[in-house]
Design a protein around this motif. Sequence first.
Motif, PDB file in Angstrom:
ATOM      1  N   TRP A   1       1.788  -2.810  -1.024  1.00 18.62           N
ATOM      2  CA  TRP A   1       2.704  -2.639  -0.172  1.00 18.62           C
ATOM      3  C   TRP A   1       3.560  -1.521  -0.476  1.00 18.62           C
ATOM      4  O   TRP A   1       3.993  -1.111  -1.536  1.00 18.62           O
ATOM      5  N   GLN A   2       3.813  -0.720   0.725  1.00 19.58           N
ATOM      6  CA  GLN A   2       4.342   0.701   0.566  1.00 19.58           C
ATOM      7  C   GLN A   2       6.067   0.348   0.835  1.00 19.58           C
ATOM      8  O   GLN A   2       6.303  -0.614   1.716  1.00 19.58           O
ATOM      9  N   THR A   3       6.801   1.237   0.521  1.00 24.56           N
ATOM     10  CA  THR A   3       8.265   1.054   0.694  1.00 24.56           C
ATOM     11  C   THR A   3       8.574   0.882   2.296  1.00 24.56           C
ATOM     12  O   THR A   3       9.037   0.059   2.873  1.00 24.56           O
ATOM     13  N   GLU A   4       7.881   1.639   3.231  1.00 25.20           N
ATOM     14  CA  GLU A   4       8.151   1.967   4.582  1.00 25.20           C
ATOM     15  C   GLU A   4       7.528   0.724   5.297  1.00 25.20           C
ATOM     16  O   GLU A   4       7.555   0.458   6.449  1.00 25.20           O
ATOM     17  N   ASP A   5       6.586  -0.164   4.794  1.00 26.10           N
ATOM     18  CA  ASP A   5       5.774  -1.198   5.370  1.00 26.10           C
ATOM     19  C   ASP A   5       6.648  -2.269   5.807  1.00 26.10           C
ATOM     20  O   ASP A   5       7.603  -2.763   5.264  1.00 26.10           O
ATOM     21  N   ASP A   6       6.361  -2.923   6.952  1.00 27.32           N
ATOM     22  CA  ASP A   6       6.917  -4.012   7.337  1.00 27.32           C
ATOM     23  C   ASP A   6       6.102  -5.212   6.638  1.00 27.32           C
ATOM     24  O   ASP A   6       4.871  -5.634   6.996  1.00 27.32           O
ATOM     25  N   ARG A   7       6.800  -6.124   5.738  1.00 26.41           N
ATOM     26  CA  ARG A   7       6.184  -6.937   5.114  1.00 26.41           C
ATOM     27  C   ARG A   7       6.017  -8.341   5.802  1.00 26.41           C
ATOM     28  O   ARG A   7       7.063  -8.836   5.871  1.00 26.41           O
ATOM     29  N   LEU A   8       5.267  -8.554   6.304  1.00 28.33           N
ATOM     30  CA  LEU A   8       5.030  -9.798   7.039  1.00 28.33           C
ATOM     31  C   LEU A   8       3.403 -10.501   6.795  1.00 28.33           C
ATOM     32  O   LEU A   8       2.544  -9.681   6.341  1.00 28.33           O
ATOM     33  N   SER A   9       3.103 -11.639   7.034  1.00 27.90           N
ATOM     34  CA  SER A   9       2.225 -12.296   6.959  1.00 27.90           C
ATOM     35  C   SER A   9       1.539 -12.407   8.441  1.00 27.90           C
ATOM     36  O   SER A   9       2.496 -12.881   9.328  1.00 27.90           O
ATOM     37  N   ARG A  10       0.208 -12.244   8.425  1.00 27.17           N
ATOM     38  CA  ARG A  10      -0.433 -12.615   9.862  1.00 27.17           C
ATOM     39  C   ARG A  10      -1.613 -13.623   9.709  1.00 27.17           C
ATOM     40  O   ARG A  10      -2.578 -13.190   8.820  1.00 27.17           O
TER      41      ARG A  10
ATOM     42  N   ARG B   1      -0.560  -6.634  -0.679  1.00 31.00           N
ATOM     43  CA  ARG B   1      -0.900  -7.783   0.502  1.00 31.00           C
ATOM     44  C   ARG B   1      -2.294  -8.288  -0.149  1.00 31.00           C
ATOM     45  O   ARG B   1      -2.991  -7.670  -0.863  1.00 31.00           O
ATOM     46  N   TRP B   2      -2.534  -9.457   0.473  1.00 30.69           N
ATOM     47  CA  TRP B   2      -3.612 -10.234  -0.007  1.00 30.69           C
ATOM     48  C   TRP B   2      -4.467 -10.604   1.531  1.00 30.69           C
ATOM     49  O   TRP B   2      -3.954 -10.837   2.543  1.00 30.69           O
ATOM     50  N   ILE B   3      -5.875 -10.615   1.335  1.00 34.15           N
ATOM     51  CA  ILE B   3      -6.698 -10.839   2.448  1.00 34.15           C
ATOM     52  C   ILE B   3      -6.989 -12.209   2.269  1.00 34.15           C
ATOM     53  O   ILE B   3      -7.885 -12.493   1.072  1.00 34.15           O
ATOM     54  N   VAL B   4      -7.060 -13.089   3.193  1.00 36.24           N
ATOM     55  CA  VAL B   4      -7.430 -14.374   3.189  1.00 36.24           C
ATOM     56  C   VAL B   4      -8.610 -14.795   4.102  1.00 36.24           C
ATOM     57  O   VAL B   4      -8.194 -14.121   5.450  1.00 36.24           O
ATOM     58  N   GLN B   5      -9.576 -15.292   4.274  1.00 37.65           N
ATOM     59  CA  GLN B   5     -10.446 -15.530   5.309  1.00 37.65           C
ATOM     60  C   GLN B   5     -11.512 -16.535   4.747  1.00 37.65           C
ATOM     61  O   GLN B   5     -11.855 -16.855   3.562  1.00 37.65           O
ATOM     62  N   SER B   6     -11.904 -17.297   5.983  1.00 39.11           N
ATOM     63  CA  SER B   6     -12.934 -18.305   5.694  1.00 39.11           C
ATOM     64  C   SER B   6     -14.457 -17.671   5.891  1.00 39.11           C
ATOM     65  O   SER B   6     -14.721 -16.831   6.712  1.00 39.11           O
ATOM     66  N   VAL B   7     -15.268 -18.020   5.119  1.00 40.69           N
ATOM     67  CA  VAL B   7     -16.580 -17.571   5.035  1.00 40.69           C
ATOM     68  C   VAL B   7     -17.610 -18.699   4.942  1.00 40.69           C
ATOM     69  O   VAL B   7     -17.890 -19.438   4.202  1.00 40.69           O
ATOM     70  N   GLY B   8     -17.964 -19.238   6.313  1.00 42.78           N
ATOM     71  CA  GLY B   8     -18.605 -20.639   6.622  1.00 42.78           C
ATOM     72  C   GLY B   8     -17.455 -21.389   6.447  1.00 42.78           C
ATOM     73  O   GLY B   8     -16.478 -21.637   6.870  1.00 42.78           O
ATOM     74  N   GLN B   9     -17.638 -22.527   5.236  1.00 41.69           N
ATOM     75  CA  GLN B   9     -16.584 -23.591   4.990  1.00 41.69           C
ATOM     76  C   GLN B   9     -16.019 -23.074   3.659  1.00 41.69           C
ATOM     77  O   GLN B   9     -15.401 -24.095   2.942  1.00 41.69           O
TER      78      GLN B   9
END
Length: 355
Positions: free
Chosen positions: A307-316, A289-297
């Motif tokens: 990701w593990q086999t049992e994980d629900d693979r989705l983006s939030r 999984r990848w973590i995206v976020q804004s820091v300032g601009q």
Amino acid sequence: MPKDVTILTGFLGSGKTTLLNALLNEQVGRRFALVENEFGEEGIDGELIVRPDVDITELSNGCLCCTLSNNLLDVLDALSQRQDSFDELIIETTGIADPANIAVPFMMVPAVQQAFTIKRVICLVDAELIEDQLRDTEEAIGQISFADVILINKTDRVSPDYLARLRTTLHEINPLAEVLVGHKDDYPIKALLAVVRDVAETTGIARLTPTRPNLPGAQSIPEPQAHSTEASPKAHHHRHSNLVSVSFRFTKSLDLTRLYHRLTTLLLFHGKDLYRIKGVIYDRSRAERWIVQSVGQTLTLVDGAPWQTEDDRLSRLVFIGRGLKTAELETMLGQCFSRDPDASPSDLLHQTPIL
């Protein structure tokens, strides 16, 4: 081993120093270094710290998030040279500081990342004044938007019904943060200390920059059309404001490279109205999984846990800002789906006009 960092923020008069003393007194066996930032020429907050063993550095006549940013780097460099003398660093900001800008060196400067890791950002709000501050000031909104935990202070001065509504409002402004309540005689210290920011957010430099537009293995693909489903609006209005939190959930894979470019462009043109972007991204071409976020601009993008086999693979994804156009955001994200003509996306859109 990087030292933990707690950033304590909150608008003028919210009670940060009183809470800071409570945090220090709760952890008697832990050694602290403290950076105190005051806007005026005369610094007095350092004299209000009750524990004499705290290593205090005072930065006055400026704000860490702007004019004193280089001074903060100098202080962090000096502290990194004596890391054996403390267990945790606390930064108490001015009442008008933007904690996102203060977090930039911890998330973007390799030397600082090697020495320090942001553990949590605490935002203290005044139960009596916060609604007016949210209506009239950009700083209060930015502080709340970047927090990992929001503590409503002075709760003994407002009614239980009002407090319940205020908790809902603050959670709608920042659905990523935990909202706690308390006052100077009854702070929820253990609950505050239990909130820990995801390590993936603070341990790694952005892997994509404008000068490195392509990730390994990225595909050049036609842009798919946006897909949408029913919206589920839930509103909490406040006069004279158009602050909105918009969240998306996608089960269909997103193309990480394309998403990065779209979000970077969004910040370039609308950064002053975007207080926060944060998300966990599923790209089927990548194992983690990848973590995206804004820091300032600035946009940061780091790899998270595989990701593990049992994980629900989705983006939030969550966007917090003023005057956000839901349809435009939805269209932009729809252009970032990975190419998979047989897949049928299940997209949940939730828009919350807040104030």
